[in-house]
Design a protein around this motif. Structure first.
Motif, mmCIF file in Angstrom:
data_model
loop_
_atom_site.group_PDB
_atom_site.id
_atom_site.type_symbol
_atom_site.label_atom_id
_atom_site.label_comp_id
_atom_site.label_asym_id
_atom_site.label_seq_id
_atom_site.Cartn_x
_atom_site.Cartn_y
_atom_site.Cartn_z
ATOM 1 N N ASP A 39 -9.426 17.370 13.797
ATOM 2 C CA ASP A 39 -9.588 16.316 12.802
ATOM 3 C C ASP A 39 -9.057 15.003 13.361
ATOM 4 O OD1 ASP A 39 -11.008 17.570 10.899
ATOM 5 O OD2 ASP A 39 -9.300 18.176 9.670
ATOM 6 N N TRP A 40 -9.625 13.923 12.846
ATOM 7 C CA TRP A 40 -9.411 12.603 13.432
ATOM 8 C C TRP A 40 -8.217 11.935 12.755
ATOM 9 C CZ3 TRP A 40 -13.557 8.239 12.460
ATOM 10 C CH2 TRP A 40 -13.119 7.052 13.046
ATOM 11 N N GLY A 41 -7.140 11.768 13.517
ATOM 12 C CA GLY A 41 -5.971 11.055 13.011
ATOM 13 C C GLY A 41 -6.245 9.565 13.036
ATOM 14 N N VAL A 42 -6.223 8.933 11.862
ATOM 15 C CA VAL A 42 -6.608 7.520 11.800
ATOM 16 C C VAL A 42 -5.418 6.586 11.566
ATOM 17 C CG1 VAL A 42 -8.991 7.908 11.098
ATOM 18 C CG2 VAL A 42 -7.202 7.750 9.346
ATOM 19 N N SER A 43 -4.214 7.118 11.403
ATOM 20 C CA SER A 43 -3.052 6.243 11.149
ATOM 21 C C SER A 43 -2.528 5.666 12.460
ATOM 22 C CB SER A 43 -1.924 7.044 10.508
ATOM 23 O OG SER A 43 -2.318 7.551 9.259
ATOM 24 N N ARG A 44 -2.251 4.381 12.431
ATOM 25 C CA ARG A 44 -1.640 3.735 13.595
ATOM 26 C C ARG A 44 -0.462 2.922 13.098
ATOM 27 N NH1 ARG A 44 -4.436 6.884 15.284
ATOM 28 N NH2 ARG A 44 -6.108 6.775 16.818
ATOM 29 N N GLN A 45 0.639 3.007 13.815
ATOM 30 C CA GLN A 45 1.834 2.283 13.380
ATOM 31 C C GLN A 45 1.808 0.885 13.998
ATOM 32 O OE1 GLN A 45 1.875 5.537 14.742
ATOM 33 N NE2 GLN A 45 1.555 6.159 12.609
ATOM 34 N N ARG A 46 0.793 0.110 13.622
ATOM 35 C CA ARG A 46 0.588 -1.204 14.225
ATOM 36 C C ARG A 46 0.204 -2.235 13.163
ATOM 37 N NH1 ARG A 46 0.878 0.780 18.839
ATOM 38 N NH2 ARG A 46 -0.350 2.596 19.478
ATOM 39 N N TYR A 47 0.390 -3.480 13.542
ATOM 40 C CA TYR A 47 0.055 -4.582 12.646
ATOM 41 C C TYR A 47 -1.435 -4.917 12.684
ATOM 42 C CZ TYR A 47 -0.547 -9.433 11.171
ATOM 43 O OH TYR A 47 -0.997 -10.575 10.576
ATOM 44 N N TRP A 48 -1.987 -5.096 13.890
ATOM 45 C CA TRP A 48 -3.313 -5.691 14.004
ATOM 46 C C TRP A 48 -4.421 -4.660 13.783
ATOM 47 C CZ3 TRP A 48 -4.961 -9.967 12.635
ATOM 48 C CH2 TRP A 48 -6.120 -10.561 13.128
ATOM 49 N N GLY A 49 -4.546 -4.243 12.549
ATOM 50 C CA GLY A 49 -5.568 -3.287 12.161
ATOM 51 C C GLY A 49 -5.776 -3.381 10.657
ATOM 52 N N CYS A 50 -6.692 -2.583 10.170
ATOM 53 C CA CYS A 50 -6.993 -2.609 8.738
ATOM 54 C C CYS A 50 -5.928 -1.835 7.964
ATOM 55 C CB CYS A 50 -8.366 -1.974 8.516
ATOM 56 S SG CYS A 50 -8.740 -1.669 6.781
ATOM 57 N N PRO A 51 -5.248 -2.477 6.990
ATOM 58 C CA PRO A 51 -4.213 -1.780 6.223
ATOM 59 C C PRO A 51 -4.793 -0.574 5.479
ATOM 60 C CG PRO A 51 -4.095 -4.145 5.837
ATOM 61 C CD PRO A 51 -5.362 -3.899 6.600
ATOM 62 N N ILE A 52 -4.050 0.515 5.502
ATOM 63 C CA ILE A 52 -4.474 1.715 4.788
ATOM 64 C C ILE A 52 -4.100 1.534 3.316
ATOM 65 C CG2 ILE A 52 -4.187 4.211 4.578
ATOM 66 C CD1 ILE A 52 -3.636 4.294 7.595
ATOM 67 N N PRO A 53 -5.084 1.602 2.421
ATOM 68 C CA PRO A 53 -4.867 1.206 1.015
ATOM 69 C C PRO A 53 -4.157 2.284 0.198
ATOM 70 C CG PRO A 53 -7.141 1.883 1.308
ATOM 71 C CD PRO A 53 -6.495 1.998 2.661
ATOM 72 N N ILE A 54 -2.916 2.509 0.524
ATOM 73 C CA ILE A 54 -2.133 3.555 -0.142
ATOM 74 C C ILE A 54 -0.777 2.964 -0.518
ATOM 75 C CG2 ILE A 54 -0.874 5.716 0.292
ATOM 76 C CD1 ILE A 54 -3.832 6.242 -0.108
ATOM 77 N N ILE A 55 -0.265 3.412 -1.643
ATOM 78 C CA ILE A 55 1.079 3.010 -2.069
ATOM 79 C C ILE A 55 1.915 4.275 -2.217
ATOM 80 C CG2 ILE A 55 2.425 2.021 -3.977
ATOM 81 C CD1 ILE A 55 -0.094 0.143 -4.380
ATOM 82 N N HIS A 56 3.074 4.265 -1.580
ATOM 83 C CA HIS A 56 3.938 5.440 -1.639
ATOM 84 C C HIS A 56 4.985 5.247 -2.727
ATOM 85 C CE1 HIS A 56 2.250 7.279 1.941
ATOM 86 N NE2 HIS A 56 2.198 6.065 2.467
ATOM 87 N N CYS A 57 4.913 6.131 -3.696
ATOM 88 C CA CYS A 57 5.811 6.033 -4.851
ATOM 89 C C CYS A 57 6.788 7.209 -4.800
ATOM 90 C CB CYS A 57 4.982 6.066 -6.129
ATOM 91 S SG CYS A 57 5.986 6.261 -7.620
ATOM 92 N N PRO A 58 8.070 6.953 -5.029
ATOM 93 C CA PRO A 58 9.048 8.042 -4.961
ATOM 94 C C PRO A 58 8.768 9.135 -5.996
ATOM 95 C CG PRO A 58 10.134 5.930 -5.435
ATOM 96 C CD PRO A 58 8.677 5.657 -5.339
ATOM 97 N N THR A 59 8.119 8.778 -7.079
ATOM 98 C CA THR A 59 7.848 9.813 -8.084
ATOM 99 C C THR A 59 6.418 10.327 -8.026
ATOM 100 O OG1 THR A 59 7.651 7.961 -9.626
ATOM 101 C CG2 THR A 59 9.597 9.346 -9.832
ATOM 102 N N CYS A 60 5.427 9.438 -7.754
ATOM 103 C CA CYS A 60 4.030 9.864 -7.802
ATOM 104 C C CYS A 60 3.482 10.272 -6.429
ATOM 105 C CB CYS A 60 3.143 8.773 -8.377
ATOM 106 S SG CYS A 60 3.753 8.135 -9.943
ATOM 107 N N GLY A 61 4.211 9.978 -5.367
ATOM 108 C CA GLY A 61 3.718 10.316 -4.034
ATOM 109 C C GLY A 61 2.774 9.260 -3.495
ATOM 110 N N ALA A 62 1.809 9.683 -2.670
ATOM 111 C CA ALA A 62 0.846 8.747 -2.079
ATOM 112 C C ALA A 62 -0.229 8.435 -3.110
ATOM 113 C CB ALA A 62 0.233 9.345 -0.827
ATOM 114 N N VAL A 63 -0.259 7.180 -3.575
ATOM 115 C CA VAL A 63 -1.185 6.778 -4.627
ATOM 116 C C VAL A 63 -2.192 5.783 -4.042
ATOM 117 C CG1 VAL A 63 -1.372 5.696 -6.893
ATOM 118 C CG2 VAL A 63 0.668 7.042 -6.306
#
Length: 853
Positions: free
Chosen positions: A421-445
């Motif tokens: 499977d294709w890992g698409v996360s990169r720990q870099r600035y110059w790329g398209c932001p991954i549209p996810i919000i990490h919430c301590p109670t709801c998780g990855a939203v």
RNA sequence: GCGGGCGUGGCGAAAUUGGUAGACGCGCCAGAUUUAGGUUCUGGUAUCCCAAAGAUGUGGGGGUUCAAGUCCCUCCGCCCGCACCA
């Protein structure tokens, strides 16, 4: 005669094309469409010869298809996210966005001097929110459909810079800037489920009949579907713990002599907690980084865990369990059983660790005394030493093994893909932001769609390594869309292959509010001809194939394959040079004197090295801008196409460019005798028009036919040969006593059409002088009249016993019997027959006659 | 290590897909034009041989075939990709 100043001529026509807006593509139902695409460039700052070659190739196809009456889409854009922009930011203190935008402007200007027939109205840059907002939406759609998911995986970690390193940034096991030994780290990252399409991507390869076989093979092997079995080995003394291995050779189970685990295997990690030796070994393996090439090239090493696994079929037999650096965690289960007799790598390992080597397959022509020395036996054969399976062949043995495993519960039939499977996360600035919000109670939203796009913040500090998004004081602080509590934005961005997996769709409808419209895609897709480097044979091309399927599954369109035709071009190479001290020299610093290369500056000797891929580090580069300024785009393009076939590497040589330039100048001189010719002029093949005119007519028709045929098969070097032959024929006619001005100008006008895909500017000039209407870029391709292509008499070779002894002239399609008689009557043939009677005469009509005696 | 490719004159190559090896170009040689150099034009140019005749020749070796650059086996050399370079 006006002197030839290519830049003036070329600028003039480029301006006229732009003013006339003649290369804009419009959806036109009813007209057959043709989508030509070259792989879009990364905006590194300047175009290089590889770009020139790629785009010259594509432009030939685009211009030719236009002449053939197709509605052509030929767009250009920028693959604008990526690592080099961040490096530039760190090294020069310039913002990645600024750097990229400036580079795009510079490269666009350079590309425009090439006279390429692009629809610039469709230009796109992937770093613009207007582009990447759509892939944020795609990602959310994939997420809903379960095609995107989160899991842990390994990255290269630089412990000094505290950053993730790309494989390219790991040099000899160390971070390229810090020099610190690389570690491996586990991070939670986003993946796209490409393996879900494994079978489909594999099976559909067969239908890609306009792709090179080599690319199809590479994709097949990359997907790597293997059938085999999973086998559970219970650890001795730990009844409820088992190591599961995958094998394609369950038939060799009786030859197993050890179990090997990947250093990343959970059991290895568990052991490391109490065994410092194990921890050290795992750390040592981690220094190889994540690159598979590095891991597999490293010396095979392993250490014993102290554990034994119970053989599931042989009572009382126990196999030592090792942790070994050659076992990949990403393939199968991260554990293998070693059968040294029938796998070379296992054999090498067994010899090093003094483990038993038990042959269980023998070749058909051997007996049960068959033994293994230095080479594992991997060929076909018969099982032996294998209890009830002995005597079976390998395939029957595999079936027997799987049945035995399934009935005892120790294993099961299993199909595994090499594809991951294709890992698409990169720990870099110059790329398209991954549209996810990490919430301590709801998780990855997911970010709600109405809040898209998630734009990259401009106010970032790029002067140190690591991801500036992590350091931004406010950007990642948001409210959770579900519970409205304090939450953090995902600061990872997408792999840049994400952008290049669908840009060809965006071109079909570049200003749409959605990613593209289904109608535009339905009209223009698939890309009829895709052209680019073979280095993309697997990753980019496979990801794009996957994306089409995934997008179809979430309702964007209905098409599986993005690229109907593919052409992979070779590299542009140049000789490299070094001075006495081994320093690389630029080509313009050296010259040839006699047989030796010397420094221009002081005449000292120079080592002329190999002809290899142009690269900045070896300085064997030639700047396209300089070449185009000196010789013109027509010459540069013509040379790019003339010497080597497109799929092969091309050596750039000064002499070659000079040759192309002479040819262009020759045409230029000829063009000064051109006058507007009669609109309805043509060479009548049914009338008596004289020797000179007939010869010219024949040459014209052969050229238009030959060039069209050879463009279709990408034999552009042969096209240039046709052009040379045609120009020679026109020159001869021009110089002949019976030359007719009208016929000559007509011939030149025809030349302009067939030359225009290659060197379009001079072609326009000739077209205009000969009174052509509009642009030659919009003229139709001349139909070849079969009457002018036909030969009356043909030379046929005559062989005696397979050796060429004579050539005879025969009428085309001469009957076999006549041909045989004429051949046998030939003096030279008679001489070589020496009175013998032929046993057999093979006549291949219009080609060859072989007399066997 | 695994996967893929390439190898033909002095050089880039072509060869109708098993049927005349070297089209076309570069380079070189000779001649013409030019005060000269350059440009341009004409002819020649796989190798051996003065020439002809002949022989040899497509990375090396072996095989299939009337016929092999092309198909099969084997060896050698070079290049590309290997999942975070694009």
């Amino acid at each position: 005669m006006a002197s030839f100043i290519p830049s003036e001529l070329e600028q003039k026509w480029q301006q006229k094309w732009e003013d006339g807006d003649i290369f804009s593509a419009r959806t036109a139902d009813g007209q057959k469409k043709y989508y030509v695409l070259e792989m879009f460039p990364y905006p590194s700052g300047r175009i290089h010869m590889g770009h020139v070659r790629n785009y010259a190739l594509g432009d030939v196809v685009a211009r030719f298809k236009r002449a053939m009456g197709f509605n052509v889409l030929h767009p250009m854009g920028w693959d604008a996210f990526g690592l080099p922009a961040e490096n530039a930011a760190i090294e020069r203190g310039i913002h990645p966005g600024t750097w990229t935008t400036e580079n795009i402007a510079a490269m666009r200007a350079q590309l425009k001097t090439m006279g390429l027939s692009y629809d610039w109205g469709r230009e796109l840059a992937t770093c613009m929110p207007d582009y990447y907002r759509h892939e944020q939406k795609m990602f959310l759609d994939f997420l809903k459909k379960g095609l995107a998911y989160r899991k842990e995986s390994w990255v290269n970690w630089d412990p000094v810079e505290n950053t993730v390193l790309a494989n390219e940034q790991v040099v000899d096991g160390r971070g390229w800037r810090s020099g610190a030994p690389v570690e491996r780290r586990r991070l939670s990252q986003w993946f796209l489920a490409i393996t879900r399409y494994g079978d489909e991507l594999l099976n559909a390869i067969e239908g890609l009949d306009r792709w090179p076989d080599k690319v199809r093979l590479m994709q097949q092997n990359w997907i790597g579907r293997s059938q085999g079995a999973e086998v559970d080995f219970v650890i001795d003394g730990k009844k409820d713990s088992a190591v599961t291995v995958f094998t394609t050779r369950p038939d060799t189970l009786y030859g197993a002599s050890f179990i090997a685990l990947s250093p990343q295997h959970p059991l290895a990690a568990e052991l490391a907690e109490t065994k410092p030796q194990m921890a050290d070994f795992i750390a040592e393996c981690a220094q190889l980084g994540t690159s598979e090439a590095n891991i597999e090239r490293a010396e095979k090493k392993g250490i014993f865990t102290g554990l034994y696994a119970v053989h599931p079929l042989i009572d009382g037999q126990k196999l030592p369990v090792y942790v070994a650096n050659f076992v990949l965690m990403d393939y199968g289960t991260g554990a293998v059983f070693g059968c040294p007799a029938h796998d070379q790598r296992d054999l090498d390992f067994a010899r090093a660790c003094s483990l038993p080597v038990i042959p269980v397959v023998r070749p058909h022509d051997s007996d049960d005394n068959f033994s293994i020395e230095d080479e594992a036996y991997t060929g076909p054969g018969i099982l032996f030493n294998s209890a009830g399976w002995s005597g079976l062949d390998i395939e029957a043995g595999k079936e027997a093994a799987i049945n035995a495993l399934e009935s005892s519960g120790a294993g099961r039939r299993k199909i595994t893909f090499r594809l991951r499977d294709w890992g698409v996360s990169r720990q870099r600035y110059w790329g398209c932001p991954i549209p996810i919000i990490h919430c301590p109670t709801c998780g990855a939203v997911p970010v709600p769609e109405e809040q898209l796009p998630v734009c990259l913040p401009d106010d970032v500090e790029c002067d140190s390594p690591g991801n500036p998004l992590d350091r931004h004081p406010t950007w990642s602080d948001v409210a959770c869309p579900q519970c409205a509590g304090a939450a953090k934005r995902e600061t990872d961005t997408f792999d840049t292959f994400f952008e290049s997996s669908w840009y060809f769709l965006r071109y079909t409808d570049p200003h749409a509010d959605t990613a593209f419209s289904a109608q535009a895609a339905a009209y223009w897709m698939p890309v009829d001809q895709y052209i680019g480097g073979v280095e993309h044979a697997v990753l980019h091309l496979l990801y794009s194939r996957f994306f089409m399927r995934a997008l179809s599954d979430v309702g964007y369109l209905d098409l599986a394959e993005p690229f109907a035709g593919l052409m992979t071009q070779g590299m542009v190479c140049h000789q490299s040079f070094r001075d006495e001290n081994g320093n690389w020299l630029f080509p313009e610093e050296v010259e040839k004197r006699g047989d030796n290369w010397v420094l221009k500056s002081d005449g000292r000797g120079v080592h002329a090295g190999r002809v290899e891929k142009m690269s900045k580090s070896k300085r064997n580069v030639v700047d396209p801008e300089h070449i185009i300024a000196t010789y013109g785009a027509d010459t540069a393009r013509l040379f790019m196409l003339s010497d080597s076939p497109p799929e092969r590497d091309l050596e750039w040589t000064e002499a070659g460019v000079e040759g192309a330039h002479r040819f262009i100048q020759k045409i230029w001189k000829l063009s000064w005798s051109v006058t507007p010719c009669a609109r309805d002029f043509y060479f009548d093949s049914s009338a008596e028009i004289g020797e000179a005119a007939s010869t010219l007519a024949r040459a014209l028709h052969k050229a238009s036919h030959g060039i069209a045929t050879d463009i279709e098969r990408f034999a552009f070097n042969r096209c240039v040969a046709h052009l040379h032959i045609l120009v020679t024929a026109i020159t001869d006619y021009h110089n002949s006593p019976s030359t007719d001005k009208n016929a000559f100008s007509y011939a030149m006008q025809q030349l302009a059409i067939v030359l225009s895909p290659f060197s379009p500017h001079i072609a326009e000039e000739i077209w205009q002088r000969s009174g052509g209407e509009g642009f030659v870029s919009q003229a139709g391709w001349p139909d070849a009249d079969p009457a002018w292509l036909k030969e009356d008499v043909i030379e046929v070779a005559v062989q005696v016993n397979g050796k060429m002894r004579a050539r005879i002239s025969l009428a085309v399609d001469c009957p076999r019997e006549d041909a045989e008689q004429i051949a046998l009557g030939d003096e030279a043939v008679q001489k070589h027959l020496g009175g013998q009677t032929p046993k057999r005469v093979i006549v291949v009509p219009n080609r060859i006659i072989n007399i066997v005696c």
